[in-house]
Motif scaffolding. Sequence first.
Motif, PDB file in Angstrom:
ATOM      1  N   MET A 264       0.908  -1.053   0.032  1.00 18.17           N
ATOM      2  CA  MET A 264       0.103  -0.041  -0.079  1.00 18.17           C
ATOM      3  C   MET A 264       0.955   1.213   0.165  1.00 18.17           C
ATOM      4  SD  MET A 264      -3.100  -0.770   2.717  1.00 18.17           S
ATOM      5  CE  MET A 264      -4.632  -1.273   2.094  1.00 18.17           C
ATOM      6  N   GLY A 265       0.342   2.215  -0.628  1.00 20.76           N
ATOM      7  CA  GLY A 265       1.242   3.465  -0.708  1.00 20.76           C
ATOM      8  C   GLY A 265       0.168   4.577  -0.243  1.00 20.76           C
ATOM      9  N   ILE A 266       0.752   5.502   0.603  1.00 20.18           N
ATOM     10  CA  ILE A 266      -0.331   6.387   0.936  1.00 20.18           C
ATOM     11  C   ILE A 266       0.365   7.882   0.697  1.00 20.18           C
ATOM     12  CG2 ILE A 266      -1.457   7.523   3.020  1.00 20.18           C
ATOM     13  CD1 ILE A 266      -0.199   4.114   3.528  1.00 20.18           C
ATOM     14  N   ASP A 267      -0.314   8.667   0.025  1.00 20.24           N
ATOM     15  CA  ASP A 267       0.050   9.932  -0.424  1.00 20.24           C
ATOM     16  C   ASP A 267      -0.951  11.264  -0.110  1.00 20.24           C
ATOM     17  OD1 ASP A 267       2.791   9.694  -1.903  1.00 20.24           O
ATOM     18  OD2 ASP A 267       1.493   8.626  -3.142  1.00 20.24           O
ATOM     19  N   LYS A 268      -0.398  12.365  -0.240  1.00 15.82           N
ATOM     20  CA  LYS A 268      -1.479  13.350  -0.197  1.00 15.82           C
ATOM     21  C   LYS A 268      -1.925  13.887  -1.617  1.00 15.82           C
ATOM     22  CE  LYS A 268      -2.590  16.831   3.187  1.00 15.82           C
ATOM     23  NZ  LYS A 268      -2.313  16.667   4.430  1.00 15.82           N
ATOM     24  N   ASP A 269      -3.117  13.764  -1.582  1.00 19.74           N
ATOM     25  CA  ASP A 269      -3.556  14.328  -3.075  1.00 19.74           C
ATOM     26  C   ASP A 269      -3.416  15.760  -3.257  1.00 19.74           C
ATOM     27  OD1 ASP A 269      -4.678  14.467  -5.716  1.00 19.74           O
ATOM     28  OD2 ASP A 269      -6.532  13.376  -4.919  1.00 19.74           O
TER      29      ASP A 269
ATOM     30  N   THR B 243      -6.761  17.868  -4.034  1.00 15.15           N
ATOM     31  CA  THR B 243      -7.856  18.166  -2.912  1.00 15.15           C
ATOM     32  C   THR B 243      -7.056  18.265  -1.428  1.00 15.15           C
ATOM     33  OG1 THR B 243      -7.840  15.823  -2.849  1.00 15.15           O
ATOM     34  CG2 THR B 243      -9.455  17.048  -4.353  1.00 15.15           C
ATOM     35  N   GLY B 244      -6.114  17.572  -1.269  1.00 10.88           N
ATOM     36  CA  GLY B 244      -5.452  17.583   0.031  1.00 10.88           C
ATOM     37  C   GLY B 244      -5.921  16.282   0.825  1.00 10.88           C
ATOM     38  N   LYS B 245      -6.759  15.614   0.248  1.00  9.66           N
ATOM     39  CA  LYS B 245      -7.066  14.405   0.797  1.00  9.66           C
ATOM     40  C   LYS B 245      -6.101  13.298   0.709  1.00  9.66           C
ATOM     41  CE  LYS B 245     -12.340  14.384   0.077  1.00  9.66           C
ATOM     42  NZ  LYS B 245     -13.477  14.001  -0.479  1.00  9.66           N
ATOM     43  N   ILE B 246      -6.316  12.169   1.290  1.00  6.13           N
ATOM     44  CA  ILE B 246      -5.382  11.029   1.471  1.00  6.13           C
ATOM     45  C   ILE B 246      -5.609  10.145   0.198  1.00  6.13           C
ATOM     46  CG2 ILE B 246      -5.065   8.910   2.380  1.00  6.13           C
ATOM     47  CD1 ILE B 246      -5.648  10.086   5.098  1.00  6.13           C
ATOM     48  N   LEU B 247      -4.607   9.983  -0.652  1.00  7.57           N
ATOM     49  CA  LEU B 247      -4.810   9.261  -1.743  1.00  7.57           C
ATOM     50  C   LEU B 247      -3.913   7.827  -1.393  1.00  7.57           C
ATOM     51  CD1 LEU B 247      -5.160   9.140  -4.899  1.00  7.57           C
ATOM     52  CD2 LEU B 247      -2.803   9.597  -4.872  1.00  7.57           C
TER      53      LEU B 247
ATOM     54  N   ASN C 178       9.989  10.291  -2.674  1.00  9.97           N
ATOM     55  CA  ASN C 178       8.785  11.512  -3.399  1.00  9.97           C
ATOM     56  C   ASN C 178       7.715  10.974  -3.015  1.00  9.97           C
ATOM     57  OD1 ASN C 178      10.805  13.567  -4.490  1.00  9.97           O
ATOM     58  ND2 ASN C 178      11.282  11.903  -5.869  1.00  9.97           N
ATOM     59  N   ARG C 179       7.090  10.788  -4.104  1.00 14.29           N
ATOM     60  CA  ARG C 179       5.717  10.172  -3.878  1.00 14.29           C
ATOM     61  C   ARG C 179       5.567   8.511  -3.715  1.00 14.29           C
ATOM     62  NH1 ARG C 179       1.537  13.628  -3.907  1.00 14.29           N
ATOM     63  NH2 ARG C 179       0.040  11.992  -4.902  1.00 14.29           N
ATOM     64  N   ALA C 180       4.502   8.031  -2.915  1.00 12.04           N
ATOM     65  CA  ALA C 180       4.559   6.791  -2.843  1.00 12.04           C
ATOM     66  C   ALA C 180       3.989   5.936  -3.977  1.00 12.04           C
ATOM     67  CB  ALA C 180       3.727   6.153  -1.508  1.00 12.04           C
ATOM     68  N   SER C 181       3.054   6.465  -4.576  1.00  7.10           N
ATOM     69  CA  SER C 181       2.506   5.952  -5.886  1.00  7.10           C
ATOM     70  C   SER C 181       3.488   5.673  -6.967  1.00  7.10           C
ATOM     71  CB  SER C 181       1.271   6.711  -6.209  1.00  7.10           C
ATOM     72  OG  SER C 181       1.728   8.242  -6.652  1.00  7.10           O
ATOM     73  N   ASP C 182       4.445   6.578  -7.031  1.00  8.60           N
ATOM     74  CA  ASP C 182       5.722   6.214  -8.026  1.00  8.60           C
ATOM     75  C   ASP C 182       6.210   5.042  -7.663  1.00  8.60           C
ATOM     76  OD1 ASP C 182       4.599   8.939  -9.038  1.00  8.60           O
ATOM     77  OD2 ASP C 182       6.475   9.740  -8.096  1.00  8.60           O
ATOM     78  N   VAL C 183       6.553   4.681  -6.627  1.00  9.12           N
ATOM     79  CA  VAL C 183       7.271   3.514  -6.039  1.00  9.12           C
ATOM     80  C   VAL C 183       6.474   2.228  -6.471  1.00  9.12           C
ATOM     81  CG1 VAL C 183       8.173   2.272  -4.411  1.00  9.12           C
ATOM     82  CG2 VAL C 183       8.303   4.830  -4.244  1.00  9.12           C
TER      83      VAL C 183
END
Lengths: 395, 537
Positions: free
Chosen positions: A40-45, A48-52, A147-152
């Motif tokens: 799981m990867g957790i970032d800030k959108d 919107t500033g919400k959790i992605l 950087n961003r978790a989604s990239d990983v």
Amino acid sequence: MRKKINILATELILCFLMLFMLSGCTGGREINDLEIVIGMGIDKDKDTGKILLTAQVVKEGELGKLSGSGGGGADAKAFWNVSGTGNSVFEAVRQITHKTGNRLFVSHNHAVIFGNDLATEGLQKYIDFFLRAHEMRPTAMILIAENRASDVMDAKPETEKLPAMNIAKLVKAYGFTSHFYKVNMKEFASCLMSETKSPLAPLVGVSQDKDSEDIYVSGMAVFKKDKIVGKLNEHETRGLLWVLGEVKSGVLIVSSPNKEGNAVLEILEAKSKVKPEIKEGKIVINVRINAETSLSEQTTSENLATIEAFEKMQDAQAEIIRHEIMMTFDKSKELNADIFGFGEMIRKKYGKEWKDFKDNWDEIYSTIKLNIDIDVKIQKTDLLKKPAAQKEEGK
Amino acid sequence: MFRYISKIIRYWSLKNKNKSQDTAPGKVNNEPLSSDLKRNLEVIKGILRDSSDVTFHEFNFGHERKFKGALVFINSLTDKNEIHKNILQPLMYDVLLLKKDVSMDFSKIDTIGKNLISIAGTNKLTLLNDLLDHLLAGSTILLVDGSKEALAIECHKMESRSIEEPGTEAVVRGPREGFNENVNVSIALIRRKIKDPDLCVEKFKIGERTRTGVYIVYIKGVANPELIEEIRKRLSRIKVDAILESGYIEQFIEDAPYSIFPTVSNSEKPDKVVSKILEGRAAILVDGTPFVLVVPMLFIESFQSGEDYYSRPFLASIMRIVRFLSYIISTLGPAIYVALTVFHQELIPTQLLISIAAGRERVPFPAILEALLMIFTFDILREAGVRLPKAVGQTIGIVGALVLGQASVEAGLISPIMVIVVSSTAIASFAVPAQTDSGTILRYLFLALAGLAGGFGIIMGLLATLLHLASLRSFGTPYLWPIVPLNFTGLKDTFIRMPLWAMPKRSSVIVWNEKGSHRQSPGLAPSPYRKDSDGSK
């Protein structure tokens, strides 16, 4: 009589059936209905500033095909990164079911990666769900993305078909270099709960090459409370691990006695003993390190398999280790983060005095003195005694 | 709840008891023979008038042919040569060699039996009922005018199979002979192995119509007299019209008729039965079947094989553990698979879970249904394989392999891992033949429990099974001995088989006194010859 028996039989059958009603709460699910999440990867959108939240779901069918004989297309991915947004982690997890149709099955979640932006903001409010949910494993690894978790999550490793599994494999292999350290949810949480000890988590990133995206893990993120305050590079991490006694293996490079080249040594074993002491109101930490190494490579033609050379190299090694430790210690003073857990040690040993230190530990930490005693022995030279070089060139 | 169950059971057993008392068939021919030959023959002819294979042969004998006699026998059961040579010839011709003045009263059956009949094995009969019994069992009946007694002469001609290797209980090492349908051969096989005057063979005749010979074989002094008395009691309360196989006896004497676990063991092999007789058990032989019953039975006997004792202890011990594991696999295999994949996916290693999931992707059934389908198909195959004539027997293997394996996987009906689970369960179920019925039933039971409640269900089922096993007794012997109650001497021969010289005593739960428990002298462990260890040399 017959009627009575019929009633009894009915009662018996009812009792039997009720037995199975009771067990209804355990609830079974067919494997087909599971979305097996392995990372799981957790970032800030950004918008919107919400959790992605990005969950890596295994596509079992594709995986089977890829491992089977030939046929699989090169483009077919064995995983599906499905993301959801929400104001909390749990909301985001449930949001994902809009896309999957099935509830996520997170018991096999191997790695949780937090984006850098969340780490700077503070992890405490995001980590709660991972500790509370009964399906989550407290042994899942925690990592911080550069950087961003989604990239990983999107990286395409070459050998492993699943990026999250690749990360887990990389983290478990830390012992080869001791350049980072494996931290799981439970350990991270216990540091968060400690009054003084600073949590650490390995850093993960993606190296961008022309045609491949490789995941690498290197160095540690240092937290103060739940916010990231700095980073330890590879050598600083090993400096920390020397003190903790967690150096499994690794490479030490010292210059050869005649300064013509280098001797490369492999760490075979390292042990540490840490004894805190209070001298005249000041804290002195005595660190004793016993290590064993072997000569694995040399870049000079000189014969290093002599007692004199060994002694010189051993001294040089000790100097490197001392340097690494001091570097880390200075860094921790600079960040004012008790990554070694000295505070905990003092609390355990000097319970009475600890009350005085407790409230202004941050100031006291910078006054701590480190007393390092290192004993390194070179055990063997592996298969070669003398280098493969002509004798007259030797000296 | 259990009170209800026991009430119902008691009600039914009472009902059956009353019924059996009402309709108990009785014979009325319990009258004495008359001294008139004609009358006797008429009575017998009257009873057997519709049997065409009964021969009545009337003749006169003695000097001047002044005595009248008759032979009655059943053609199909008797050896006619024997009758001619040893009954008719002495009576009619050899008697003439006697001097005339020797006064012998041949109207007395005793005189004839002692002086003229040259066959060993004669019985004097006075009752019509006994006469019919012997006649129908194959004896030749000699009746003499003027005598109230008849003589039953044994000259049977019993066709029987030769001694062959039994189809069940095959061994690699050990005797190959097996019991036989002819009970005399079976008893001979036991006698040949135990040459002990204490070996007892008690005969019972059970079955109003079949009059089947049932024999209790035991060693006096080794077997507990209470056990033998109990067997006698249980055998003599059997009032049925027919005993066709030892299974009939088993069902009438077993301790727990409602249990799925057998409390009476059976075997086709004399060496196995003899070893159990030597341990203080009693064998029950039934005429007409090679399967010999042995009581009492322990649960661990199912996991022992005769070969365990003939081969050296090392492999034997491993094989025994293999049998225990096989029983666990055969009962719990599919259940554990279903529980893991449906309820406890977190217990499966990730890689395995992914490959199971990949295999199940196209399967339209829930795991429990898939497992039931496969096990049921396997049971069909097994049953069909037994019934099929040998010539087409091979077909079942090929069809089975295709149906159970390849085709169903390729069609996406069954996942490949389920095929592995069910086929390994199937193979394991053959490792413990004595518990086949309990294993098969438990397999379905546990599967149902696992499908309904997962691991919780399996544990509940195991608990119930264990409680039930612990409550069982076989002729007074705790079924789970030596595990419950724990007995360390007994454990020497349970999960592992200790060397023979390390087991000087027999199972203490079966033997009843010191003499019975003695197997051999202690300290028989062999060792190479050493000079100093032996004082004399």
